[in-house]
Design a protein around this motif. Structure first.
Motif, short mmCIF file in Angstrom:
data_model
loop_
_atom_site.label_atom_id
_atom_site.label_comp_id
_atom_site.label_asym_id
_atom_site.label_seq_id
_atom_site.Cartn_x
_atom_site.Cartn_y
_atom_site.Cartn_z
N LEU A 185 0.83 -1.20 0.00
CA LEU A 185 0.00 0.00 0.00
C LEU A 185 0.86 1.25 0.00
CD1 LEU A 185 -2.82 -0.84 2.59
CD2 LEU A 185 -3.03 -0.62 0.12
N GLY A 186 0.41 2.27 -0.73
CA GLY A 186 1.10 3.55 -0.72
C GLY A 186 0.66 4.39 0.47
N THR A 187 1.30 5.53 0.63
CA THR A 187 0.91 6.45 1.70
C THR A 187 -0.39 7.13 1.31
OG1 THR A 187 3.24 6.85 2.11
CG2 THR A 187 1.68 8.42 3.07
N ARG A 188 -1.29 7.25 2.29
CA ARG A 188 -2.60 7.81 1.94
C ARG A 188 -2.72 9.25 2.38
NH1 ARG A 188 -5.86 7.32 6.80
NH2 ARG A 188 -4.45 6.42 8.34
N ALA A 189 -3.53 9.98 1.64
CA ALA A 189 -3.94 11.32 2.06
C ALA A 189 -5.42 11.25 2.40
CB ALA A 189 -3.69 12.32 0.95
N GLU A 190 -5.84 12.04 3.39
CA GLU A 190 -7.24 12.03 3.81
C GLU A 190 -7.89 13.34 3.40
OE1 GLU A 190 -7.82 11.88 8.03
OE2 GLU A 190 -9.92 11.28 7.84
N ILE A 191 -8.93 13.23 2.58
CA ILE A 191 -9.66 14.43 2.15
C ILE A 191 -10.87 14.58 3.07
CG2 ILE A 191 -10.68 15.65 0.21
CD1 ILE A 191 -9.37 13.34 -1.54
N LYS A 192 -10.91 15.70 3.78
CA LYS A 192 -11.89 15.88 4.86
C LYS A 192 -13.21 16.45 4.38
CE LYS A 192 -10.13 15.11 9.07
NZ LYS A 192 -10.80 14.14 9.94
N ASN A 193 -14.28 16.00 5.04
CA ASN A 193 -15.58 16.67 4.95
C ASN A 193 -16.09 16.94 3.54
OD1 ASN A 193 -16.40 16.88 7.58
ND2 ASN A 193 -15.20 18.73 7.97
N VAL A 194 -16.10 15.92 2.72
CA VAL A 194 -16.64 16.07 1.38
C VAL A 194 -18.16 15.85 1.48
CG1 VAL A 194 -16.42 15.39 -1.02
CG2 VAL A 194 -14.48 15.10 0.53
N ASN A 195 -18.93 16.79 0.91
CA ASN A 195 -20.36 16.76 1.23
C ASN A 195 -21.31 16.59 0.05
OD1 ASN A 195 -20.14 19.22 0.09
ND2 ASN A 195 -20.93 20.40 1.80
N SER A 196 -20.85 15.92 -1.02
CA SER A 196 -21.82 15.47 -2.04
C SER A 196 -21.19 14.31 -2.79
CB SER A 196 -22.20 16.60 -3.00
OG SER A 196 -21.26 16.70 -4.05
N LEU A 197 -22.05 13.51 -3.43
CA LEU A 197 -21.55 12.36 -4.18
C LEU A 197 -20.66 12.83 -5.32
CD1 LEU A 197 -24.69 10.04 -4.46
CD2 LEU A 197 -23.09 10.34 -2.59
N ARG A 198 -21.08 13.91 -5.97
CA ARG A 198 -20.31 14.43 -7.10
C ARG A 198 -18.93 14.89 -6.65
NH1 ARG A 198 -20.56 19.47 -9.82
NH2 ARG A 198 -22.05 20.20 -8.27
N PHE A 199 -18.90 15.57 -5.49
CA PHE A 199 -17.61 16.07 -4.99
C PHE A 199 -16.70 14.91 -4.59
CE2 PHE A 199 -19.62 20.34 -3.45
CZ PHE A 199 -19.71 20.75 -4.77
N VAL A 200 -17.27 13.85 -4.06
CA VAL A 200 -16.44 12.69 -3.69
C VAL A 200 -15.72 12.17 -4.92
CG1 VAL A 200 -16.54 10.25 -3.02
CG2 VAL A 200 -17.71 11.96 -1.63
N ARG A 201 -16.48 12.06 -5.99
CA ARG A 201 -15.90 11.55 -7.22
C ARG A 201 -14.83 12.49 -7.76
NH1 ARG A 201 -19.00 8.87 -12.34
NH2 ARG A 201 -17.11 8.64 -13.57
N GLN A 202 -15.16 13.78 -7.77
CA GLN A 202 -14.19 14.77 -8.27
C GLN A 202 -12.93 14.79 -7.41
OE1 GLN A 202 -16.09 18.59 -8.39
NE2 GLN A 202 -17.43 18.08 -10.10
N ALA A 203 -13.13 14.77 -6.10
CA ALA A 203 -12.00 14.86 -5.18
C ALA A 203 -11.07 13.67 -5.37
CB ALA A 203 -12.50 14.93 -3.73
N VAL A 204 -11.65 12.46 -5.50
CA VAL A 204 -10.84 11.27 -5.69
C VAL A 204 -10.09 11.34 -7.01
CG1 VAL A 204 -10.89 8.78 -6.10
CG2 VAL A 204 -12.23 9.76 -4.23
#
Lengths: 95, 508
Positions: B236-255
């Motif tokens: 596994l690589g090192t992970r980054a944590e994206i905080k407080n994403v508040n819509s399904l669309r944003f989750v996809r975009q953020a990832v």
């Protein structure tokens, strides 16, 4: 267990306590003594005893899901060092 | 795998073995596998807070829903809200998860102005719900499973408002102490699309259960997204944590953004920092939130103010017996009982309200109307108009029983499908019954053979050239005749009858 001054500095910082450098050494000694005193408990044989979070053999009292508190922002804010309208006001914090 | 043992602060072990070639992301130097886990905070549906009798309703005036417990006044003691615990257990059951009959509340220590206690009451080593598993459907009909690591109860913090004053931050404690369920997935998710689909499915399950309203715009549900990349099959690589994403669309975009960023970083010889990032929805990018402060050290310990929470199995069994039908079961039933396609069934069960509306349209208890026809009307015409009017299905101007009435008129040939669309538009605007509109506007389909014959006779007489072409086998002209006949009858002639009579008359 003896605490060194770096550890004391770190836990003081985590507790937001300012400890002058000159006080670190004596405080390390005091804290080590306290921990040593509590560590006497380790002499008790606890094999086969699950770690306990309470020694009271009872279940907690639960509340019903009823709104019966709140509605007094004046009381909530009464001791605030600073307030604006019905908000607490604190020095600006932005990450 | 060299991943460490399960621990909700470090990496979990994935339960998804092997990789799908289509999920790999091509970098400049070869393919990469994306590993994602979500921590979802879902506000428990309850009247009062987790440990106090203050209200939880959204949108109240600042600090009006705050008890002295929530404000952490000295000497105040938390008392567990039974309903919040019950809702957490029901949620665990809905996620097919292990219910822990004994769970412990711990203090997570940190300082922030919107956390008056100086610690958050949470659950660390002994959460109320353990491992579970849910099935997630993708839009293309594929599905995959995501393991649930745990669900624990914890308090929400207050709200900080930074833009009201140049030097000050304002604090509203109305949210302080509201019950949250933190639902932690295993790192079984492999793309932004899957992450959004997982969050959508979780939201659907919680809404069916009634344990969280799932309103992401009001913050009732928000996701922390852990993203890392690795070469397929490697560690596994090192992970980054994206905080407080508040819509399904944003989750996809953020990832999608974060995956691209990490791959480019590594391929350019850099290293991913284990850090917290935020998603900037305006720019569609993630940004580091890391402050200069030392890493958090939460010093969890059992909260001495709270005894362990204990239930007996009979209580859990009773809750299990009383769960509503959940989306997967409902979807299977829609396919089996009503003959719907997997896709249609999936669309109809995504929201409990839609499924209920659909079943009221086909009236399974009574008339049992054509389910496929009803599914088309709900997912095409009704959804289209609701969408344009920015309404959800609970606000539909056309009640389910009214749509059922319209479908009856189609089924018994009173009106054609085309006329039905006009009638539906009218129903949507006026709320009138279909039958009344058809009656009032004289839209009844013409099924009287004599009436249609006379229209067609007239057409043939008026258009001898076209009639000749038809007789010579020009099929395009057949369509033209049908269109003219429909036009002459204001669309009310039964199209099948028109075609048949045309054939008979022109000897096709």
């Amino acid at each position: 267990m003896a605490l060194d001054t770096d550890t004391v500095r770190r836990i003081a910082r985590l507790a937001r306590l300012h400890i002058p450098d000159a006080d670190l050494e004596p405080l390390a000694g005091e804290l080590s003594n306290i921990i040593g005193w509590v560590e006497q408990l380790a002499e008790v044989d606890t094999d086969g005893v699950a770690p306990m979070t309470s020694v009271v053999e009872t279940t907690p009292h639960l509340r019903d899901d009823v709104v019966n508190d709140g509605g007094y922002p004046d009381r909530v804010l009464a001791n605030a060092p600073d307030a604006e309208g019905e908000f607490f006001a604190v020095p600006k914090v932005i990450e | 795998m060299t991943d460490t043992a399960p621990d909700h602060l470090s990496g979990h072990v994935t339960t998804r073995i092997g990789h799908n070639q289509k999920d790999l992301v091509e970098g400049a130097t070869g393919p990469w596998e994306v590993i994602i886990g979500l921590e979802v905070h879902a506000q428990v549906t309850s009247e009062a807070k987790l440990f106090s009798g203050a209200a939880t309703a959204f949108g109240a005036e600042p600090n009006t829903q705050v008890s002295l417990v929530d404000a952490a006044m000295p000497g105040m003691l938390p008392v567990i809200n039974r309903e919040c615990a019950r809702q957490a257990i029901r949620t665990g059951l809905g996620l097919g998860a292990q219910i822990n009959l004994r769970s412990v509340f711990d203090r997570k220590n940190y300082f922030y102005p919107d956390l008056p206690q100086g610690y958050q009451i949470s659950q660390f080593t002994q959460p109320i719900v353990g491992e579970g598993r849910i099935t997630v459907d993708l839009p293309d009909g594929e599905s995959f499973e995501v393991g649930i690591e745990r669900l624990h109860l914890e308090q929400d913090a207050g709200k900080s408002i930074h833009d009201q004053h140049p030097q000050k931050t304002f604090i509203d404690l109305n949210r302080s102490g509201v019950a949250l369920m933190e639902i932690v997935s295993k790192p079984d998710i492999r793309s932004g699309e899957e992450a959004a689909a997982y969050l959508g499915k979780l939201r659907s399950i919680l809404r069916y259960l009634g344990t969280c309203d799932g309103d992401m715009s009001q913050g009732s549900m928000r996701a922390d997204v852990n993203v890392s990349v690795r070469r397929p099959g490697e560690d596994l690589g090192t992970r980054a944590e994206i905080k407080n994403v508040n819509s399904l669309r944003f989750v996809r975009q953020a990832v999608d953004y974060e995956v691209r960023r990490q791959i480019e970083l590594i391929e350019d010889g850099g290293e991913v920092d284990q850090e917290t990032r935020l998603f900037d929805a305006n720019r569609g990018e993630t940004r580091s939130m890391r402050s200069k402060e030392e890493a958090h050290d939460y010093r969890y310990f059992p909260d001495p103010d709270l005894l362990p929470l204990e239930f007996d199995q009979a209580f859990v069994d009773a809750l299990a017996a009383d769960l509503p039908e959940l989306p997967d079961a409902k979807k299977a039933r829609f396919i089996d009982d009503y003959g719907l396609s997997s896709y249609d069934a999936g669309v109809l069960v995504a929201e409990r309200e839609t499924a209920e509306y659909f079943e009221a349209v086909i009236d399974p208890a009574g008339a049992k109307r054509d389910a496929k026809l009803a599914a088309n009307w709900v997912t095409a015409e009704l959804f289209g108009r609701l969408n344009n009017a920015d309404k959800d299905i609970t606000e539909s101007p056309v009640a389910a029983v009214q749509l059922g009435g319209l479908i009856d008129l189609i089924a018994d040939d009173t009106i054609s499908g085309r006329i039905a669309k006009d009638v539906f538009a009218e129903m949507f605007d006026s709320g009138q019954e279909a039958a009344a509109i058809v009656e009032e506007k004289g839209l009844k389909q013409i099924t009287d053979t004599g009436a249609i014959e006379s229209v067609i006779d007239q057409l043939i007489a008026d258009n001898p050239d076209q009639a000749d072409q038809y007789r010579q086998g020009n099929t395009k002209v057949a369509g033209w005749f049908t269109g003219q006949a429909m036009k002459a009858t204001q669309g009310q002639a039964n199209p099948q009858m028109v075609n048949q009579i045309l054939k008979d008359k022109l000897g096709g």
